[in-house]
Design a protein around this motif. Structure first.
Motif, short mmCIF file in Angstrom:
data_model
loop_
_atom_site.label_atom_id
_atom_site.label_comp_id
_atom_site.label_asym_id
_atom_site.label_seq_id
_atom_site.Cartn_x
_atom_site.Cartn_y
_atom_site.Cartn_z
N MET A 28 0.82 -1.21 0.00
CA MET A 28 0.00 0.00 0.00
C MET A 28 0.86 1.25 0.00
SD MET A 28 -3.08 1.03 -0.19
CE MET A 28 -4.05 -0.39 0.31
N LYS A 29 1.96 1.25 0.79
CA LYS A 29 2.85 2.40 0.80
C LYS A 29 3.47 2.60 -0.58
CE LYS A 29 4.03 2.32 5.71
NZ LYS A 29 5.12 2.12 6.69
N TYR A 30 3.81 1.48 -1.22
CA TYR A 30 4.38 1.57 -2.57
C TYR A 30 3.39 2.21 -3.54
CZ TYR A 30 5.59 0.07 -7.25
OH TYR A 30 5.83 0.05 -8.59
N TYR A 70 -5.50 -7.56 8.60
CA TYR A 70 -6.53 -6.70 9.19
C TYR A 70 -7.52 -7.54 9.97
CZ TYR A 70 -4.68 -3.47 5.71
OH TYR A 70 -3.86 -2.70 4.95
N ASN A 97 -9.46 2.88 2.40
CA ASN A 97 -8.08 2.41 2.21
C ASN A 97 -7.08 3.22 3.04
OD1 ASN A 97 -8.82 0.36 0.46
ND2 ASN A 97 -8.63 1.66 -1.35
N ALA A 98 -7.35 4.52 3.17
CA ALA A 98 -6.44 5.37 3.95
C ALA A 98 -6.42 4.92 5.41
CB ALA A 98 -6.87 6.82 3.85
N TYR A 99 -7.58 4.54 5.94
CA TYR A 99 -7.61 4.05 7.32
C TYR A 99 -6.84 2.74 7.45
CZ TYR A 99 -9.09 2.19 11.76
OH TYR A 99 -9.08 1.65 13.03
N THR A 105 0.91 4.23 -2.86
CA THR A 105 0.75 5.64 -2.54
C THR A 105 1.91 6.46 -3.08
OG1 THR A 105 -0.43 5.05 -0.55
CG2 THR A 105 0.40 7.29 -0.69
N LYS A 119 -4.40 1.68 5.83
CA LYS A 119 -2.96 1.88 5.73
C LYS A 119 -2.32 2.14 7.11
CE LYS A 119 -2.66 5.21 2.78
NZ LYS A 119 -2.03 6.25 1.93
N THR A 120 -3.15 2.60 8.04
CA THR A 120 -2.62 2.90 9.39
C THR A 120 -2.61 1.67 10.29
OG1 THR A 120 -4.79 3.48 10.35
CG2 THR A 120 -3.59 5.23 9.18
N ARG A 121 -3.15 0.55 9.79
CA ARG A 121 -3.29 -0.65 10.62
C ARG A 121 -2.32 -1.73 10.16
NH1 ARG A 121 -4.61 0.34 14.89
NH2 ARG A 121 -5.37 -1.79 15.26
#
Length: 419
Positions: free
Chosen positions: A1-3, A287, A277-279, A5, A281-283
């Motif tokens: 996910m970081k990639y 999940y 998806n933004a939320y 973004t 990414k913090t977890r």
């Protein structure tokens, strides 16, 4: 996910730079048009030819009212005319009269044209827009995509709602021989009637000139408030008087664009996905059920925020700008000029990412007209449906004709990359 973004950020920054270059130079587009093959017509001049065609008798009266009869009868000049036949003229007059002329005889239609209800300036604008100052047979009109465009005789300099008019250029019209013979999105029912100084192509409806820019629709349509917010966020830090501004390009005479306009419901679906998806990414992964529930609540909250969500730090300017330019093509495209088999074409995003696959377009014909059309983003699971309704603003949803482009409403936000 970081990639993903990070990739989105870099990609959209490239697209932003390219978009600014494209939009800063697109005011030159009106000078670019296809050069037709020179053909020497024979016979009497255009005005006399028009007079000799019984089914063009009402349009001939409009030409007389316009004051342009002597011009099209000048044998030293060459023109192509797109002349609506009598049925088209009756429909047009019924529309501008609010239905008051329905059931009129042709003699009554002539009286209406000759009355103050149709001013000489209105007649001149209509007829001027239907004339190309070259002799062009349909065999010289390309069947390519997007539409080629040709300058007409109409230059409505001074109209207050359309800034940027240049007294040296004219409004354009878009003939096409793809999927049949057309002018803009209007079928031609007869073509290549020769005259000594040009050709007449008979249109099934009145090709009326546009009078307002794309932004006038986007900024006022109650179902495009998210799109308006996205454009304004994309322009963050850029004055809307600058040619690097999307709002400038959508407001001014000069650019020639196609806008795929997602409805508010389409944006709400996309906003939910972005926030969801933004939320996540913090977890940490994997999940949990609680993560999914919280992500859904975050998405619902983003939707509840309305278009303001696109104006906050919840999403970056680069992301919004990249998504927005992906919904713009750098040329005017009417649905009848879409391919009948799914084909990919570039958007303004390709200015920054030349190898991007662009968007995939396709249309379906039924009874000689477009009955269905779609546009698919590279990372949308399914194509986005274009709502077919070519009637004019404010109710129309497809082939909306403006001085600087066309607009089609769609039911999904187009995704250039996975979000």
């Amino acid at each position: 996910m970081k990639y993903i973004t990070k990739r989105l950020k870099v990609t959209f920054l490239l697209a932003v730079t390219a978009m600014m270059f494209i939009l800063s130079s697109c005011n030159k587009d009106l000078e670019q048009f296809a050069t037709p093959v020179s053909v020497a017509p024979t016979g009497i001049t255009l005005g006399k030819t028009l007079l000799s065609i019984p089914d063009d008798s009402l349009y001939y009266k409009l030409v007389v009212k316009s004051g342009l009869l002597a011009k099209i009868n000048d044998s030293t000049l060459s023109f192509t005319m797109f002349a609506p036949n009598n049925a088209a003229m009756r429909g047009f007059i019924n529309a501008i009269s609010g239905g008051a002329t329905a059931g009129y005889s042709d003699a009554q239609y002539v009286a209406f044209i000759n009355s103050a209800a149709v001013s000489a300036s209105t007649a001149a604008s209509l007829v001027s827009y239907n004339i190309i100052p070259q002799a062009i047979k349909t065999t010289s009109i390309p069947a390519t995509f997007p539409n080629f465009f040709y300058p007409t005789l109409l230059n409505p300099t001074g109209t207050p709602v359309t800034p940027g008019y240049n007294p040296l250029v004219s409004l354009t019209t878009s003939p096409s021989t793809r999927n049949g013979n057309w002018v803009n999105n209007i079928p031609l029912v007869a073509v290549n009637t020769p005259a000594a100084n040009g050709f007449i192509h008979t249109a099934a409806a009145m090709p009326a000139p546009p009078s307002v820019p794309l932004w006038s629709r986007i900024a006022t349509d109650a179902d495009m408030t998210y799109l308006k917010a996205a454009i304004q966020r994309a322009d963050s830090g850029v004055a809307n008087t600058s040619s690097a501004s999307l709002e400038w390009a959508l407001t001014n005479f000069g650019p020639n664009l196609t806008v795929f306009a997602p409805t508010n419901a389409a944006f709400q679906t996309a906003v939910f996905g972005l926030a969801f998806n933004a939320y996540l990414k913090t977890r940490p992964m994997p999940y949990t059920l609680a993560d999914t529930i919280n992500a859904s609540a975050t998405g619902a909250g983003a939707v509840a925020a309305g278009p303001a969500f696109l104006s906050t730090n919840n999403v970056t300017t680069e992301l919004v700008k990249g998504l927005t330019v992906y919904h713009l093509m750098g040329a005017r495209a009417f649905l009848n000029n879409f391919p009948t088999t799914a084909t990919a074409y570039p958007t303004l995003l390709n200015g920054g990412i030349p190898t991007h696959p662009g968007v995939t377009l396709v249309c379906t014909f039924s009874g000689g007209s477009v009955s269905a059309a779609s546009v698919k983003g590279a990372f949308n699971a399914t194509p986005s449906t274009i709502s077919i309704n070519p009637t004019p603003t404010p109710g129309g949803t497809s082939d909306q004709h403006f001085i600087n482009g066309t607009l089609h409403k769609i039911n999904q936000v187009l995704l250039p990359l996975p979000l």
